[in-house]
Design a protein around this motif. Structure first.
Motif, short mmCIF file in Angstrom:
data_model
loop_
_atom_site.label_atom_id
_atom_site.label_comp_id
_atom_site.label_asym_id
_atom_site.label_seq_id
_atom_site.Cartn_x
_atom_site.Cartn_y
_atom_site.Cartn_z
N THR A 10 0.83 -1.19 0.00
CA THR A 10 0.00 0.00 0.00
C THR A 10 0.87 1.24 0.00
N ALA A 11 0.26 2.43 -0.33
CA ALA A 11 1.03 3.65 -0.49
C ALA A 11 1.80 4.02 0.77
N GLN A 12 1.14 3.89 1.95
CA GLN A 12 1.81 4.36 3.16
C GLN A 12 2.96 3.47 3.59
N ASN A 13 3.05 2.25 3.11
CA ASN A 13 4.16 1.40 3.52
C ASN A 13 4.91 0.85 2.31
N ALA A 14 4.90 1.59 1.22
CA ALA A 14 5.59 1.12 0.01
C ALA A 14 7.06 0.89 0.27
N ASP A 15 7.67 1.75 1.15
CA ASP A 15 9.10 1.62 1.45
C ASP A 15 9.38 0.36 2.26
N ALA A 16 8.34 -0.21 2.89
CA ALA A 16 8.54 -1.37 3.75
C ALA A 16 8.39 -2.69 3.01
N ASP A 104 11.20 0.10 9.18
CA ASP A 104 9.94 0.13 8.44
C ASP A 104 9.27 -1.24 8.51
N GLY A 105 10.08 -2.26 8.36
CA GLY A 105 9.54 -3.62 8.44
C GLY A 105 9.01 -3.93 9.83
N ALA A 106 9.71 -3.44 10.87
CA ALA A 106 9.27 -3.67 12.25
C ALA A 106 7.93 -3.01 12.50
N GLU A 107 7.77 -1.79 11.97
CA GLU A 107 6.50 -1.07 12.15
C GLU A 107 5.37 -1.75 11.40
N LEU A 108 5.67 -2.32 10.24
CA LEU A 108 4.66 -3.02 9.46
C LEU A 108 4.27 -4.33 10.13
N LEU A 109 5.27 -5.04 10.65
CA LEU A 109 5.01 -6.33 11.27
C LEU A 109 4.30 -6.18 12.61
N ASN A 110 4.71 -5.19 13.39
CA ASN A 110 4.11 -4.94 14.70
C ASN A 110 3.63 -3.49 14.79
N PRO A 111 2.43 -3.21 14.34
CA PRO A 111 1.93 -1.84 14.31
C PRO A 111 1.82 -1.19 15.70
N ASP A 112 1.64 -2.00 16.75
CA ASP A 112 1.49 -1.47 18.10
C ASP A 112 2.86 -1.07 18.66
N PRO A 113 3.08 0.23 18.96
CA PRO A 113 4.38 0.68 19.49
C PRO A 113 4.78 -0.03 20.78
#
Length: 226
Positions: A10-16, A104-113
């Motif tokens: 998706t657009a918001q996580n294209a870099d991930a 970026d991958g970590a944020e995509l895999l685990n969205p909860d901070p």
């Protein structure tokens, strides 16, 4: 075991995209059964030993060393060893796990901070324990040949390490190195319960033997040259 990059695109996580790696591993639980008797004739089947083993790339050969067919041909070597030791397969599952190549991958895999922080701290604790254990196990040899701790009575800040290069710190990746034969021998002797004095005596014999063999080789080379 397979490894596949993954991402939603998706657009918001294209870099991930591609920043997450997926691994599927077949895992088996091997057990040995026993039984318990309550003294009143009620016998209950119980698990006496258990071992959880993942499938390895190394497989059993088609034939054994004596040339006879291998009943575990093509099986993961760890599984085959377990079955030879009398273990039985209790259950088997395919486990899909993940690793990331960027934040970026970590944020995509685990969205909860909060979850990301929890995972980071768990990993940090494990890494710090590994660094501290390496520091404690480090040995040096005295002029007398006695092995003593390389570090004793020191205070080590794991953020900076013990020198300008950051050795024994959490900011330097541990270097992969070949296992030193003496380190391996020391580990085996300690596991067997040998005292430090016994270990030092064994090492002295090993070193003397190696020095003698080297001397013989030098003399042999000189004779051949002459």
């Amino acid at each position: 075991m397979s490894t596949t990059p993954t991402g939603t695109g998706t657009a918001q996580n294209a870099d991930a995209v591609g920043a997450i790696r997926q691994d599927k591993t077949t895992t088996r639980r091997y057990v040995k059964f026993g039984s318990t008797d309550d003294g009143q004739g009620n016998v209950t089947k119980t698990i006496t030993k258990s071992s959880i083993l993942t499938e390895k790339e190394k497989k059993e050969p088609e034939k054994l060393k004596d040339g006879t067919p291998n009943p575990h041909s093509g099986m993961s070597t760890d599984w085959a060893d377990a079955e030879r030791d009398g273990f039985e397969v209790f259950n088997e599952n395919d486990v899909i796990s993940y690793s990331v190549t960027s934040w970026d991958g970590a944020e995509l895999l685990n969205p909860d901070p909060a979850m990301r922080l929890y995972i980071y701290n768990r990993g940090l604790a494990t890494f710090q324990t590994s660094v501290a254990n390496a520091l404690m196990k480090s040995l040096k040899e005295e002029t007398s040949g006695e092995l003593v701790p390389e570090f004793n009575g020191v205070a080590v800040d794991l953020r900076v390490g013990i020198d300008e290069e950051g050795n024994y710190s959490i900011n330097k990746q541990p270097a992969r190195r070949a296992v030193d034969p003496e380190d391996k021998l020391i580990k085996m002797l300690r596991a067997a319960g040998a005292s430090e004095e016994k270990i030092a005596a064994v090492l002295a014999i090993v070193r003397a033997t190696a020095a003698s063999e080297a001397a013989v080789a030098d003399v042999k080379e000189e004779v051949e040259v002459a």
